[in-house]
Design a protein around this motif. Sequence first.
Motif, PDB file in Angstrom:
ATOM      1  N   ASN A 172       0.956  -1.278  -0.145  1.00 52.27           N
ATOM      2  CA  ASN A 172       0.051  -0.202  -0.149  1.00 52.27           C
ATOM      3  C   ASN A 172       1.030   1.252   0.022  1.00 52.27           C
ATOM      4  O   ASN A 172       1.754   1.200   0.660  1.00 52.27           O
ATOM      5  CB  ASN A 172      -0.847   0.124   1.150  1.00 52.27           C
ATOM      6  N   THR A 229     -11.440  -0.444  -1.197  1.00 52.78           N
ATOM      7  CA  THR A 229      -9.998  -0.753  -0.888  1.00 52.78           C
ATOM      8  C   THR A 229     -10.064  -2.217  -0.300  1.00 52.78           C
ATOM      9  O   THR A 229     -10.793  -2.790   0.600  1.00 52.78           O
ATOM     10  CB  THR A 229      -9.663   0.084   0.103  1.00 52.78           C
ATOM     11  N   SER A 231      -7.071  -4.923   1.236  1.00 50.41           N
ATOM     12  CA  SER A 231      -6.148  -5.038   2.489  1.00 50.41           C
ATOM     13  C   SER A 231      -4.615  -4.657   1.951  1.00 50.41           C
ATOM     14  O   SER A 231      -3.823  -3.851   2.657  1.00 50.41           O
ATOM     15  CB  SER A 231      -5.888  -6.174   3.076  1.00 50.41           C
ATOM     16  N   THR A 232      -4.118  -4.924   0.414  1.00 41.12           N
ATOM     17  CA  THR A 232      -3.140  -4.625  -0.073  1.00 41.12           C
ATOM     18  C   THR A 232      -3.384  -4.049  -1.682  1.00 41.12           C
ATOM     19  O   THR A 232      -4.589  -4.433  -2.025  1.00 41.12           O
ATOM     20  CB  THR A 232      -2.067  -5.698  -0.053  1.00 41.12           C
ATOM     21  N   ASN A 234      -2.989  -0.728  -3.192  1.00 40.87           N
ATOM     22  CA  ASN A 234      -3.643   0.499  -3.034  1.00 40.87           C
ATOM     23  C   ASN A 234      -2.633   1.566  -3.242  1.00 40.87           C
ATOM     24  O   ASN A 234      -1.501   1.516  -2.601  1.00 40.87           O
ATOM     25  CB  ASN A 234      -4.437   0.788  -1.837  1.00 40.87           C
ATOM     26  N   VAL A 285      -4.944   0.998   7.181  1.00 44.30           N
ATOM     27  CA  VAL A 285      -4.588  -0.342   6.383  1.00 44.30           C
ATOM     28  C   VAL A 285      -3.477  -0.896   7.484  1.00 44.30           C
ATOM     29  O   VAL A 285      -2.784  -0.154   8.363  1.00 44.30           O
ATOM     30  CB  VAL A 285      -3.436   0.200   5.077  1.00 44.30           C
TER      31      VAL A 285
END
Length: 895
Positions: A172, A229, A231-232, A234, A285
């Motif tokens: 992220n 969104t 969890s990863t 982004n 996050v």
Amino acid sequence: MALHPNFPESPYAILDPAVRWFPADEALRETSMDKLMPPLVSELRRKVKEWRDSGYVGGADTSRSLLNWWFNTPHLLPQADGTMAEFQYYFAQREALETIIYLYDVVGVHDKFDLMRFDSSGAVSASMFDETWRRFVIKMATGSGKTKVLSLVLAWSFYHKLYEPGSDLARNFLVIAPNIIVLDRIYKDFQGLRIFFEDPIIPDNGVDGRNWRDDFQLTLHVQDDVHVTHSTGNIFLTNVHRVYAGDDIPTSPEDENTMDYFLGKRPSGSTTDSKVDLGIIVRDVEELVVLNDEAHHIHDPSMAWFKSIEDIHNRLKQKGSALSLQVDVTATPKHNNGAIFVQTIADYPLVEAISQNVVKHPVLPDAASRAKLVERQSAKYTEKYTDYIHLGVIEWRKAYAEHEKLGKKAILFVMTDDTRNCDDVAEYLKSNYPDLKDAVLVIHTKNNGEISESTSGKNKEELDELRKQANEIDGMDSSFKAVISVMVLKEGWDVRNVTTIVGLRAYSAKANILPEQTLGRGLRKMYAGNVEEYVSVVGTNAFMDFVESIQAEGVVLERKPMGEGTQPKTPLVVEIDNENEKKDIDALDIEIPVLTPRVYREYKNLGDLDVGTLGHKHVAYRQFTEEEQREIVFKDVTTGLVTHTTILDTAGIADYRSVIGYFSQTIMKDLRLVSGYDILYAKVKAFVQDQLFDCPVELESPNTLRNLSELAATKTLLETFKKAINALTIKDKGDAEIRDTIKLRQTRPFVAKDQGYLIPKKSVFNRIIGDSRLELLFARFLEDCDDVISYAKNYLAVHFKLDYVNADGDISTYYPDFLVKLSPKRIFIVETKGQEELDVPLKMQRLRQWCEDINRVQKDVQYDFVYVDMESFEKYKPKSFKELVDGFREYKDKA
């Protein structure tokens, strides 16, 4: 403080730390360099050079794969005209990435105490670091490609976290811009993840056994336009005001004028007009890397910028994690007192960027020109500074006329001291200069150089339009040719066409503006390539004193005559001399037929390569000790430099795939193959396994990889494959036909390096530029030959080139030097050479073949060639072209 005499001209050349600029006399380099540079940079440059020379020993597999893909693999990218051109990153961009990766992978830097080990000054203390997380600052001159560095860091972190067990990097990313106008610029690159696919950032699937392109899954969220969104995966692209934590916005002197829409309005509390609170989302996050563009704003731990990032780090710590990494890029990482950010780990200063023609060269009026400028006694601003404004307009007009020939528009930039005087100058320009009547864009700015809504009285829609006009002013579709502003647009306004800056104010320490920021709006280049470009800087004595203070950074400010009757401060423009009434362009024109290529590469043949019949001499397979097998180093067969290193893991297992991939990529690079990697990889693998050595071998064996690193094996493998591939894929059609005709008079104007040239009478061009002394002498000879009607230098812009097979057996391109017309029925192609090269006989054989082909397929004009070497030309001094042709017979009678 001059640059080292051995400092390279090319921005792509690897820079030895021993030749880098430093702020002292050359005699002090050995004793004082470490103390005068950013404290960490000097030692890091040395360490990173050693690491680079080792082939990145100790780096993670993912990191080494990416570094080799980015910087050691050839990348041919399609151009607007349909051709392919090689893409390379600047060395400054490379060094920035290498330094970040070295510190993370090899050194294992976690915090300021790890960084302090590289202090060369002896003056760095822990109290100089405000953050408690991993933060690196990259100092790169304006216009040297900071956004590309951010994109590479982002890709590296993503893949490192994905592929490396135990990686504490992230997938992220919070990409922070200081204002809306910088955000707009970044968005152009990041929209649709464009930069990651248009630049060679993502390796091809299959490189080192990874599916890079398939695995690169990211979603871009811009400002408050947040999609679903995960969890990863982004990328949050925003200006910093969107990540303040609700009501926890700290006050700061920098936060004045919250109505400043142009550079980003800070929301009060939770975002007032937004559908979502990006600050809350970012803090939710589990992993995050922060990337800051124009990061000199983060210079005070009490500022909202710093507090917001600190808060994100603390929230992650509460979850048992931490902020993975913060990377800041800026041209001016300096505190208000002038001290450089102690976290600076890489430095590409403006003096080096100017020397390598990465940015424009600043030019000031010489003493005689400045002496003519008088600050008049008048209460009216434009009357007081009439001389300065007029000189700026004269210089801009000359630049405008030259750049217009190339389809570019020169921009005049004027800085004033307040909004009332800004309006006064704008009205003066529109009233007194007809070419600026409807072409002046006024941008009001507040005291810290940011665009102001309150002083302009504009609403949101008008400010949107103003921002659009400012960003698009370079384009020929824009009617604006001049920008008038209070102070200076400090950053982000990255147009390329500012050629003249007029400064009508002084700067105080309170303004918090640096000379490089003032010049920065005019530093970006208009043209690609290594051509010198210039930005003329004119202004009051107080303004010029401020600009000249940049000389303390090593920048050499050229001084040239300015005003009426002086030369424009532009690159050399070579064009058809249509304005010269003494020339009959029709009579001087030369036509050259374009033939279809005789030699070409047939890629489909690569699959026919039979590795069992390559006719090479087998290499003896040796048994190495276990210790010798641990580190396997591959070196370039010609330079001896380390190009690839394989380190066995703790279980003693070697990854042969990366070694086979290295050989395959090297062959493709040397032969400039643009496709066929998968086919070639399989061929190389089979060859190594069963044919290279005097016995079949096991690829998984560490001893096999150690044997492959020996010079005899490396040289045999590479040379055998290149010879076989050339023999298999390069074909000669045996004939050619005319597909087009080049007419010199249709050559488009182009810019050239500022070097020796001749003003010709017998050429359609306005200048004949000599790449060597011989070329200038030969051009003068042609001017004086009574039997020559016209001639021309065969510039790249003419596009007359011949394909040929070079001494290595590969297809190459050859541009003859001169075209000479003796009559409408007879034209000569001339090659001049100071000293003979290995490929000269092959080029001359190809030129002879071209003449035979063209004379066979048409009879209207007789084409011939002649080879002129410098030694004979100066010795025999021919008096006419006929005498030259009769006397210079080399290669004429050779098959």
